[in-house]
Structure formats: C-alpha cells, structure tokens
Design an enzyme around this catalytic site. Structure first.
Site, PDB file in Angstrom:
ATOM      1  CG  ASP A 112      -2.215  -0.689   1.027  1.00 17.68           C
ATOM      2  OD1 ASP A 112      -2.817  -0.478  -0.041  1.00 17.68           O
ATOM      3  OD2 ASP A 112      -2.641  -1.431   1.914  1.00 17.68           O
ATOM      4  NE  ARG A 186      -7.204   4.873   1.891  1.00 16.28           N
ATOM      5  CZ  ARG A 186      -7.698   3.639   1.976  1.00 16.28           C
ATOM      6  NH1 ARG A 186      -8.749   3.396   2.782  1.00 16.28           N
ATOM      7  NH2 ARG A 186      -7.197   2.666   1.255  1.00 16.28           N
ATOM      8  CE  LYS A 222      -6.100   1.331  -2.379  1.00 16.86           C
ATOM      9  NZ  LYS A 222      -5.100   0.839  -1.428  1.00 16.86           N
ATOM     10  CG  HIS A 223     -11.150   0.076  -1.908  1.00 15.95           C
ATOM     11  ND1 HIS A 223     -10.885   1.427  -1.764  1.00 15.95           N
ATOM     12  CD2 HIS A 223     -10.188  -0.577  -1.225  1.00 15.95           C
ATOM     13  CE1 HIS A 223      -9.809   1.584  -1.002  1.00 15.95           C
ATOM     14  NE2 HIS A 223      -9.353   0.387  -0.664  1.00 15.95           N
ATOM     15  CG  HIS A 235     -10.125  -1.720   7.731  1.00 16.41           C
ATOM     16  ND1 HIS A 235     -10.368  -0.689   6.857  1.00 16.41           N
ATOM     17  CD2 HIS A 235      -8.928  -2.246   7.369  1.00 16.41           C
ATOM     18  CE1 HIS A 235      -9.363  -0.584   6.004  1.00 16.41           C
ATOM     19  NE2 HIS A 235      -8.482  -1.517   6.298  1.00 16.41           N
ATOM     20  CG  ASP A 307      -9.737  -4.464   1.012  1.00 13.37           C
ATOM     21  OD1 ASP A 307      -8.546  -4.472   1.385  1.00 13.37           O
ATOM     22  OD2 ASP A 307     -10.476  -3.469   1.094  1.00 13.37           O
TER      23      ASP A 307
END
Length: 558
Positions: A112, A186, A222-223, A235, A307
C-alpha cells in the site's frame, strides 16, 4: 517445483505470456531434467494454490531471525508473493532480494503506497494523499500535470528499487459521502470526472513500460465497485451501498471502466453489500459482480485482488477457509492478507478435492499471477541497484505540498493575517499523536508573538483557560488533526473536541480577533465551523503541508 498452465483464450494473455512462459518453461527443463510437456503436466494444484495466496510480510521484522525463518519456509513451500508493510529503504530491499533468491518462481511483492514509498518504508519519499494531490495539481495546467507525472515517476522508481511490483494505488472511489470513515481524503474527490482524470494519469505513469515492453510496476484500481458512499468502515463491519443501479452506473462505476480502458494491471474488490448489483452476497463472494460485471462486462483481463481477508467485514461472520473458497468461486485471483497462509492454501485444496472448486478454476488464477510476473519481467530480471534521485523526489514532494492547502471560505479582508498582532493557535489533536509541531514552528516564525494550546479527546478547557490562551492575540487559529485510519470508525473529530473548538471561536470573536480553522485531514470537518472568518482545507497532515498552511495565512496576494 511446479508450473502453471495458462488456458485462457483471450489474446491479451497470449501476447503477454509468450516470452515469459517460454523462458519459464526452459528454466523448468534445466532445473528438473524433464521435458517441457512433462513439466507442464506435473503442475500441482497445491503449487498453483500457493501462487494465488499473498500473506502479509513485516519489513522491520525481517531483521528478526525467527520471523525471517518462518517467511523463508513459506517461500520454499511455493508461496506466490507477499504484501509488504513497514521496514526501511536500507535493509528491507536486501531482505526481499534474499527471499527472491530462495524462490523457485519469482515472488510477487505488493504494498500500500498510496502516498509514496515513504508511507511504508522509512527513508522513502512521502508524497501527499490523493485529495491533496487533486487540490495541488490543476487539471488545466500543463506545468501541474508535469509535476504530477514527475511525482508518479518517483513513486514507480522508488517502489521497484525496493522490490515492490504491485502498488495498491490509485483509489478510484468517488467519495460522495462526507461521513465516510475510511476513504475520505484517500479519494481524488467527490465527482467521477475528477476521479477518472487523476486515476488515468496514475495508472499510465505508474505502469509506464520499459524499452523491452515490460513494466516496473502494476497499478491497482480500488475498491471495486466503489467504497465512497458509505459511513461504515469495512475493516470493522460490512458496509452497505444503497444506491440504485442507475446511480452506480453514473457515479461509482465509471472510474473503474476508465481504469480498465487505461490498462490497469490489477483491480481490488472491496468487502461491501451492494443490493442493486447483488442482493444476497457480499461483493467478494459475488460472481455477478466479479466475473459477470468486472471480468466479462468491463472486459478486465488482469489480476482481481481481494481486499484483506482478515477484515471484519467478512471475518466477523465467516471462517478464513470459507472466505477464501467463496472468493475464488466468485472470480478472485489473489487472496490477499489471510490470517494464515497455510490454512488458506489447505482450504483451497480441500475445496478442489471435495468438488466445490475445480482444478481449472485455481489454474486460471495461477495463470494470471504468472502472466503478471511475466509482464513485470520477473523471470528475466537481473540483479541491479538503480540510483534513486532521493533529493529530487523530496523537492517534488515539497512543491506539491506547498500547493495543496485550499481556502474554502474567507471574507475579502480576512487574509492575510497581521503578523504584528500576534496569534494564538489551538491544536485539536483527535488521535493524541502529538500533531501540529510543524505548523506551530512555522507560525512562530511568522507572528511577532505566538501562544499555543494542544487539546486531545477528553481534555476539558474552561472559559478562563480559553481566554488565557487567546490573550491579546489579533488572530486565533484552530488547527484540526483527525486521521483517516482503519477501524477508527469516523472521519470527524470527537464531540468534546468539536465543542472545545467552537468555544474557542466564540471567545475569539467576542474579543475581536480574526478566526481561522484549518483541517489537516477531512475537509468535511470544516462544515462544523462555519462561523470562522477563514476556513482552510489542507487535506493531509504531512509536515510540508502544515508549513504551507502556515505560510498562506500571512502571504500577500501577488
């Protein structure tokens, strides 16, 4: 020793693998003494299953003998590669080369590095995050586009020199939910056009081919199919994207279609529920989404990566073995970041033995992994230690950082602030990580007198303490740091810090001071402080951006 048979009829893989497969098969002949046909026929399902599993490797821990021995045993057992976290640019690349020397089939190393190699390896160059990049680099400016290209060249050369082959970047999610706790800054922005434009440039530059036609890096979109419109973090839980299919086709999916057109090497699938596309299964388990939509509908021929398999979105409800098998059934090629690599491989083998998965299904994904390794020139790679222009890369990072902060709202006469009037800075440090030092140092240079107060969650500040902190300052600055991080669960600041910030603004305005609020992470936090005279979105907390924000407060317009 094992080999992988590619039985995919698409021209992409034929042209991609001709040279690489030939050299690989010749190596098999030399190493095993068997004919080319015999080597191919002896390909084991276990070997192929090992190729599609990509566990975590901790760069710093490779200096520990016991940890390194465990990783080396996985390499000898034929693991396909690793996702790298942490380490440094002096020791970790050599450790990766040592592991490569043990591997019969070259390892595929991913990481990453959304913010450059410095995000993972100490000593690498740390660049601003994607939202800050989109703020700094104007799409209509040729010089800014050249600066962006120079940054991506730096990311590519640094990453490959460190032994990395796949960078899990760019994020092509459209961040259209201001409460998104894990995407936020992000992403490049809130509209698909912006995301597409920057995503295309990231992909093309990170995957800039060498003269021999191979690539230094493969990028990753992504994602999939879009993690932007949720207020939950995968997460921890399984987020639900409630948009209708028409909206998904208009907003979330276009950046991925564009990425496929641009030849992106890998696509990462998010752990989500998207009822409009698949009402009964998470995306990672959905053949409708992975195979029918991405592989067949969009014509994507590269690697489809899950992921992390240990994330709460799936791990809360399914065993690691079940997650792996269901992901492969749906069309995933690489099983990323499992809790236990050996258990994951065993689960795949058991599923083949039980007839739940076919050996051909495993072989297809292993073939795509081999195709990626061929595309990256790993079978013909010779040891080299390229020279990295570290100083130049850091200058590029500073130049971008200086352009990132953006004034969102300000009265006509509010900026620049008057250095002679002094300033008070209240730092709201939502994660209690000692943030704001670079900003305070820069403000100390700019203002005749500076007082500062740093607040963490749970800190109680009385009105008297606020008044004392403000004193006679002509300007009062509220600097907010609230990290976008896994499992935090929110992108805003804690309720007590928000209340403290608003109390500071109220007291400052009552005292006749000019007020400024700067958010160094989520720009949406600024919506809670509309009473401020000036609001600035900095989009990233790196020191260079803190310094740039401090500079812009007193800079006079040209």
């Amino acid at each position: 020793m094992f080999s992988v048979v590619i039985r995919i009829n698409k021209p992409f893989f034929v042209s991609l693998c001709e040279t690489g497969l030939s050299s690989y098969q010749k190596r098999l002949e030399i190493d095993s003494g068997k004919s080319e046909n015999s080597a191919m026929q002896n390909a084991s399902v276990r070997g192929e299953a090992a190729q599609i599993v990509m566990p975590r490797i901790n760069g710093a821990d490779l200096e520990d003998h016991a940890y390194r021995a465990e990783i080396e045993s996985l390499v000898r057992e034929g693991i396909g590669g690793f996702i790298l976290f942490g380490g440094d640019v002096k020791r970790t690349p050599q450790r990766i080369r040592d592991l490569q020397s043990l591997a019969t089939t070259p390892l595929l190393i991913s990481s990453d590095v959304e913010r450059g190699l410095g995000q993972q390896l100490a000593g690498g160059t740390r660049f601003p995050g994607q939202r800050a990049i989109a703020s700094a680099c104007r799409r209509q400016s040729r010089s800014d586009e050249a600066l962006l290209a120079a940054m991506l060249d730096a990311v590519r050369t640094e990453s490959r020199a460190a032994g990395i082959h796949i960078v899990f970047s760019p994020v092509v999610d459209v961040n259209n939910n201001p409460h998104n706790p894990i995407i936020c800054t992000r992403a490049f922005g809130e509209d698909p056009e912006t995301v597409e434009w920057f995503g295309a440039r990231y992909i093309r530059r990170l995957q800039k081919p060498l003269r021999n036609g191979t690539f230094e890096l493969l990028a990753c979109a992504k994602h999939f199919p879009g993690h932007g419109d949720t207020d939950q973090d995968s997460h921890s839980v399984l987020p639900v994207i409630r948009a209708e299919k028409a909206r998904l086709n208009r907003v979330e999916l276009p950046p991925f279609r564009e990425a496929v057109k641009d030849g992106v090497g890998t696509v990462m699938v998010a752990h989500l529920m998207v009822p409009a596309l698949e009402p009964s299964k998470p995306t990672t388990f959905s053949k409708k989404i992975i195979t029918a939509l991405l592989r067949e509908g969009m014509g994507f021929e590269g690697l489809i990566v899950s992921d992390a398999l240990d994330m709460g979105a799936l791990a809360n409800d399914y065993s690691q073995e079940e997650i792996a098998v269901r992901a492969l059934e749906a069309g995933i090629d690489i099983l990323l970041h499992p809790v236990d690599a050996r258990r994951t491989i065993k689960a795949v083998l058991s599923a083949v033995e039980e007839g739940r998965l076919t050996a051909q299904r495993v072989r297809e994904s292993a073939g795509r992994v081999l195709a990626a390794k061929t595309r990256l020139g790993l079978f013909d790679e010779k040891a080299r230690t390229p020279r990295i222009a570290w100083a130049r890369h850091r200058r590029i990072a500073r130049e971008i950082a200086a352009k990132a902060p953006e004034v969102i709202a300000a009265g006509k006469t509010m900026l620049p602030l008057k250095p002679s009037g002094g300033a008070a800075c209240f730092v709201l440090d939502d994660d209690a990580q000692g943030m704001g030092k670079a900003l305070l140092e820069r403000l100390g240079r700019k203002f005749r007198k500076l007082s500062s107060v740093v607040l963490a969650p749970g800190t109680v500040l009385s009105q008297a303490e606020i008044a004392k902190g403000i004193g006679s300052s002509g300007s009062v600055i509220v600097a907010i740091f609230s990290k976008i991080s896994a499992s935090k669960g929110r992108s805003g600041i804690s309720a007590d810090l928000e209340e403290a910030g608003r109390s500071v603004l109220k007291a400052a305005q009552a005292a006749g001071s000019r007020t400024v609020v700067i958010s160094f992470d989520s720009p949406y936090i600024l919506d809670h402080f509309r009473e401020a005279d000036v609001r600035i979105a900095a989009y990233d907390r790196m020191d260079e951006i803190q310094q740039a924000a401090g500079d812009m407060l007193t800079r006079r317009k040209a």
